[in-house]
Design an enzyme around this catalytic site. Sequence first.
Site, PDB file in Angstrom:
ATOM      1  N   GLY A 133       0.799  -1.226   0.000  1.00 35.38           N
ATOM      2  CA  GLY A 133       0.000   0.000   0.000  1.00 35.38           C
ATOM      3  C   GLY A 133       0.827   1.268   0.000  1.00 35.38           C
ATOM      4  O   GLY A 133       0.413   2.285   0.570  1.00 35.38           O
TER       5      GLY A 133
ATOM      6  N   ASP B 297       7.897   4.432  -9.752  1.00 35.26           N
ATOM      7  CA  ASP B 297       7.624   3.010  -9.947  1.00 35.26           C
ATOM      8  C   ASP B 297       7.250   2.771 -11.407  1.00 35.26           C
ATOM      9  O   ASP B 297       6.331   3.418 -11.916  1.00 35.26           O
ATOM     10  CB  ASP B 297       6.464   2.588  -9.034  1.00 35.26           C
ATOM     11  CG  ASP B 297       6.251   1.083  -9.013  1.00 35.26           C
ATOM     12  OD1 ASP B 297       6.760   0.396  -9.920  1.00 35.26           O
ATOM     13  OD2 ASP B 297       5.575   0.606  -8.085  1.00 35.26           O
TER      14      ASP B 297
ATOM     15  N   CYS C 203     -15.168 -13.837  12.728  1.00 32.86           N
ATOM     16  CA  CYS C 203     -15.099 -15.200  12.209  1.00 32.86           C
ATOM     17  C   CYS C 203     -13.755 -15.830  12.572  1.00 32.86           C
ATOM     18  O   CYS C 203     -12.823 -15.157  13.013  1.00 32.86           O
ATOM     19  CB  CYS C 203     -15.306 -15.205  10.700  1.00 32.86           C
ATOM     20  SG  CYS C 203     -13.944 -14.467   9.775  1.00 32.86           S
TER      21      CYS C 203
END
Length: 341
Positions: free
Chosen positions: A36, A61, A281
Amino acid sequence: MAESADFDEPLEPTVANLIEQRSLRWIFVGGKGGVGKTTCSCSLAIQLAKCRERVLILSTDPAHNLSDAFNQKFSKSPTQVNGFSNLFAMEIDVESNQQEGLAEQFMNETSGEPSFKSSILKDILGNFPGIDEAVSIIEVLRLVQQLNFSVIVFDTAPTGHTLRLLSLPTLLEKGLSKFMSIKDKFSPLMSSVGAMVGMPGMTADMMTTRFDEVLPQLKEINKEFQDPDKTTFVCVCIAEFLSLYETERLVQELTKTNIDTHNIVVNQLLFPIEGCKDGPCKMCNARRRIQGKYLSEIEDLYEDFHVTKLPLLPEEVRGPAKVSAFSNYLLHPFDPKSPTA
């Protein structure tokens, strides 16, 4: 500037120190691929734009993502970001000029010889390791300096490419300095080669004309990049083994090259959300345990760094509005109990 750590009181877990350091001119944001970096660099640029006159975010990049992050097309020229009056973005490839342009500049500045001879010089100069990439860096930095940006944020390529880019000016400065010191020994050889290829007037001095210009500029770049008052590096990672390992390697390499770093951003953290209808979960609980383990290691390893924790959100952070909202977490830590979380 790097700060001395007070181990009795942890450093603030935000990037406020970067925002408040008005002397900073170059801020590099980098880390392992997929952590990120672009979202974090865009967020940092937005926060800087709130207190600086003109801010540029520049992607080095080869796989550019600025256009995707802001939902706006950018090019190699600074373009104003939609929704901001003083934030600009550009995407460049510092390797796009490999073996292009240097020989042509050399010929134009010296004898203006035909393209055949220019091609020969291109081969000779282009094979000097890193010379064209260095010229590309110099030209980009010269451009952004001429446009009077108060701070430039670099959205860098993954770690390996970035370390090569940052170490290139130092390595090339040493190489050129050595070459310049022994150039007279090559003068007879250059004359012989020149006669063989139809350039009887070619000398070592002609070959080093461009090097004479590049070397002082490389020294100036090194001076700026190694000045903690002007340059710093923000390491972005996620709470996983490979990312932590690469971050440590990055910090060590930055220390070797005398580039300041004292901020680490840990991205994509899975926070427990209050009031979740079905409860956490099994997968989420397992993921949080793994992240918790490596987050503890990060806090132990980098107790003299500002460690900023950013959340994994249920939706993509794309577009000026969402990136702007996400950028607030750089200064105000994410609170999963907040109704806006």
